[in-house]
Design an enzyme around this catalytic site. Sequence first.
Site, PDB file in Angstrom:
ATOM      1  N   SER A  82       0.805  -1.224   0.000  1.00 27.24           N
ATOM      2  CA  SER A  82       0.000   0.000   0.000  1.00 27.24           C
ATOM      3  C   SER A  82       0.836   1.272   0.000  1.00 27.24           C
ATOM      4  CB  SER A  82      -0.922   0.017   1.215  1.00 27.24           C
ATOM      5  OG  SER A  82      -0.162  -0.161   2.391  1.00 27.24           O
ATOM      6  N   ASP A 139      -4.860   7.003   7.968  1.00 30.69           N
ATOM      7  CA  ASP A 139      -5.982   6.133   8.336  1.00 30.69           C
ATOM      8  C   ASP A 139      -5.616   5.074   9.371  1.00 30.69           C
ATOM      9  OD1 ASP A 139      -4.306   4.587   6.880  1.00 30.69           O
ATOM     10  OD2 ASP A 139      -5.746   3.974   5.366  1.00 30.69           O
ATOM     11  N   HIS A 154      -1.631   3.993   6.998  1.00 32.29           N
ATOM     12  CA  HIS A 154      -0.856   4.653   5.944  1.00 32.29           C
ATOM     13  C   HIS A 154      -0.531   6.105   6.268  1.00 32.29           C
ATOM     14  CE1 HIS A 154      -3.463   1.486   4.155  1.00 32.29           C
ATOM     15  NE2 HIS A 154      -2.278   1.071   3.791  1.00 32.29           N
TER      16      HIS A 154
END
Length: 390
Positions: A44, A354, A357
Amino acid sequence: MELTRRRNLPVEAVMLFLLLNHFANAGISKNPCDFPAIFNFGDSNSDTGGLSAAFGQAGPPHGESFFHGPAGRYCDGRLVIDFIAQSLGLPYLSAYLDALGSNFTHGANFATAGSTIRPQNTTLHQSGFSPFALNVQWYQFNDFHRRVKTFLTHKDDRVFKKLMPKTKYFSRALYTFDIGQNDLTAGLFQNLTVDEVRASVPDIVGQFKTVIKDIYDQGGRSFWIHNTGPFGCLPYVLDRQLVTAGQVDKFGCVGSFNDLAQFFNHRLKQTVDQLREELHKASITYVDVYSVKYELITKATRHGFEHPLRACCGHGGKYNYNMHIGCGGKVKIKGKDVLVGKACEDPTVMINWDGVHYSQAGNKWIFDQIVNGSFSDPPIPIGFACYKQY
Ligand SMILES: *[C@@H]1O[C@H](CO)[C@@H](O)[C@H](O)[C@H]1NC(C)=O
Ligand SMILES: *[C@@H]1O[C@H](CO)[C@@H](O)[C@H](O)[C@H]1NC(C)=O
Ligand SMILES: *[C@@H]1O[C@H](CO)[C@@H](O)[C@H](O)[C@H]1NC(C)=O
Ligand SMILES: *[C@@H]1O[C@H](CO)[C@@H](O)[C@H](O)[C@H]1NC(C)=O
């Protein structure tokens, strides 16, 4: 007049010599690499739409600080890989898995959120880890490379030509990697001890090495490899039950998890050294992103940030993070569905987006630190990463 001139000339000559010497030492004698493409592999940290394409878009408020809506990124805006592409004068990378609107003329992105180096034996639904582990990203790259070569031999495939890289770009491209953190957390979330996870690191970096060697065999020459970050400081790790109060250090991070990250990084760096010996024509830059992220989190105020261990977008608790009610999800309040949105006033002063991240502001800060090579081995700015020395 004569005298002055005679006295001045040598001084000017010396100045010129010093100046040229300075430029030579600064590496300005070398031309920038002019990378025509980037091929990225990872999780990610660098996913620009892969997981969203396969399993559904990361919904609002993702992307709102820059893209004004969801853009396949687990962030309010751009990722480090976006700033890298921009700095090299290249467009943002299309995710390989994105079927619509993709343009691969200047590279492709094989990263997906939740990816590991080693394939996991669990589904995304069971554990949250992506089925697109590094081995799958590599299959995809192989097929991409093969098909570009095939299509470009058909003279009349004009449409494809406007969407694909030239075959010669594969040897001139920058190959970027940011992966490994999920291999470590996957073990910890299965309740393995830190020592048990540590024992799996040689296998993890071994599988990483295999992929780099194969890309080299296919002609890849310039590699830019990020090490893994201090995940012991991230809300999603801190919020887990496996962390008990006594385990956190003075910064509020789990020191033993950060040590595990550093153990992985140490082995990764050794692997990079081995690769340099084995792959003579490769330029491999190892980038110590760990130190940059650790500095940012532990000295947040000094760098203009606030609440380094709190998520901007999330729901409840000490870290504004709840693993069952994530950013962009829904929560029932008084019988009504309410979007889990941005809880922080100003995402530009938040490091964490979040709970898992980094925010765009955090990513920009990290990029600014690493772009000039200060945290790289060898210390080469990204635009010169096709050279072994600078
Ligand atoms: C998955 O299972 C295989 C076969 O038992 C094993 O070799 C492999 O190490 C496992 N992978 C992980 C990440 O645990
Ligand atoms: C893809 O991007 C390149 C470079 O930005 C551009 O020249 C090309 O026209 C684009 N292809 C299409 C089909 O829009
Ligand atoms: C790990 O341990 C926690 C706490 O004891 C437990 O709730 C959880 O189910 C365990 N996870 C696994 C994958 O065994
Ligand atoms: C690299 O950039 C950082 C951040 O802008 C700066 O602090 C550092 O001095 C730079 N290092 C070099 C060698 O230019």
